[in-house]
Design a protein around this motif. Structure first.
Motif, PDB file in Angstrom:
ATOM      1  N   SER A  28      -8.666   0.496  -6.977  1.00 26.74           N
ATOM      2  CA  SER A  28      -8.058  -0.770  -6.547  1.00 26.74           C
ATOM      3  C   SER A  28      -9.081  -1.677  -5.885  1.00 26.74           C
ATOM      4  O   SER A  28      -8.759  -2.399  -4.940  1.00 26.74           O
ATOM      5  N   VAL A  34      -4.604  -2.234 -11.438  1.00 24.66           N
ATOM      6  CA  VAL A  34      -3.675  -1.192 -10.998  1.00 24.66           C
ATOM      7  C   VAL A  34      -2.430  -1.268 -11.865  1.00 24.66           C
ATOM      8  O   VAL A  34      -1.808  -2.324 -11.983  1.00 24.66           O
ATOM      9  N   GLY A  67      -2.691   3.683  -5.821  1.00 14.65           N
ATOM     10  CA  GLY A  67      -3.119   2.317  -6.113  1.00 14.65           C
ATOM     11  C   GLY A  67      -2.893   1.338  -4.989  1.00 14.65           C
ATOM     12  O   GLY A  67      -3.245   0.165  -5.106  1.00 14.65           O
ATOM     13  N   ASN A 218       2.544  -3.574  -3.553  1.00 11.62           N
ATOM     14  CA  ASN A 218       1.163  -3.148  -3.392  1.00 11.62           C
ATOM     15  C   ASN A 218       0.582  -3.756  -2.124  1.00 11.62           C
ATOM     16  O   ASN A 218       0.873  -4.914  -1.794  1.00 11.62           O
TER      17      ASN A 218
END
Length: 317
Positions: A28, A34, A67, A218
């Motif tokens: 990442s 990702v 990730g 994320n």
């Protein structure tokens, strides 16, 4: 001394030498992609992060997903209370005692009624400890500190904290990460560690991680490091470079490296709570230079980025 603690569950939560500590998700970095459609995202191993994610963090419920970066914060609370007296072992009894202003004590119980981790600080020093007993009274709230449980020792005799100068704070230990909620959708979570008075065990406050924000898919983090990375020299509070968690200097002395982080960049990828019927945009969003392969689920997604200065670590603080 963190290194003297027994090998007990969640031990990393008490490593207050690292007030800021990040774990970089492999794959990442800026320019990487990702895959958020991967079914194996939540089934990561410690080696999926650099440095390796400790077993205690892998065991969080829900577990951190691959990730996405993980952040640990350990600090003294903004709220504090006056000490009325500070007594070393043998002065008024076999254990150290700290008498706290009872009218100010309630602010230290905010959000955590049975908190047992505290910091005693003045302008010269800070000591973090676990209270073996908390006795609330009309004239004082007394914290008893014994060499038991997670306290491998009490105050060593060199500590002197004067009323009117020293204050008592909560010692807070948090972990921020992205996990899957009960609907199998990603969300931002916060785990809060605590040692309840008399327990001697490091546990999660409330028994589980706290879901903060739905739809956060994320978390990406970069760290602004002081221009002086030589451990033999004092930092000057001038941020010269921004690095990933696995790039901080000096690489051989991570304690020094993290203590010279004075700023952070945070990137969040966030999705809508429900799918939309309208056409999706062709290009995928980026977060701090990281690309994403998105699920074909009809949800809208965007990124939010911000820069944060860490209190008392920059020039002029």
């Amino acid at each position: 001394n963190y290194t003297t603690l027994p090998n007990i569950a969640n031990k990393e939560a008490l490593n207050f030498d690292f007030s800021v500590q990040g774990f970089e998700a492999k794959g990442s970095s800026a320019g990487d992609t990702v895959d958020l459609s991967a079914a194996t995202l939540p089934n990561g191993a410690g080696s999926d992060w650099i440095p390796a994610l400790p077993a205690s963090m892998l065991a969080l419920k829900p577990a951190p997903i691959r990730g996405s970066d993980v952040l640990a914060l350990r600090f003294l609370s903004a709220e504090s209370a006056d000490i009325l007296s500070f007594n070393l072992p043998g002065e008024t009894g076999p254990n150290a005692t700290i008498n706290v202003n009872p009218t100010q004590w309630p602010v230290l119980k905010k959000d955590l009624d049975k908190g047992g981790l505290f910091g005693l600080a003045d302008c010269r020093q800070v000591v973090v400890f676990a209270a073996n007993q908390v006795s609330e009274g009309a004239t004082a709230t007394t914290l008893t500190v014994a060499a038991s449980g997670v306290n491998q020792s009490t105050f060593d005799g060199s500590d002197t904290f004067a009323p009117g100068q020293a204050r008592v704070y909560r010692a807070d230990s948090f972990v921020y990460y992205v996990g899957l909620n009960d609907q199998n959708l990603p969300s931002l979570y916060r785990a809060r560690y605590n040692v309840e008075p008399g327990s001697g065990a490091i546990t999660l406050a409330g028994g589980a991680s706290e879901q903060l924000v739905d739809g956060v898919e994320n978390l990406q983090l970069l760290y602004g490091q002081d221009s002086v990375t030589d451990a033999t020299k004092a930092p000057i509070g001038l941020i010269e470079s921004t690095r990933r968690a696995d790039q901080l200097l000096p690489a051989a002395d991570q304690r020094t490296a993290w203590q010279r982080v004075g700023a952070m960049q945070v990137g969040l990828l966030v999705s809508s709570s429900d799918p939309a019927a309208s056409q999706q945009r062709a290009s995928s969003p980026q977060s701090l230079g990281v690309n994403f392969k998105l699920p074909n689920d009809g949800r809208f997604r965007t990124t939010y980025e911000t820069s944060i200065a860490l209190r008392n670590r920059l020039y002029g603080n």
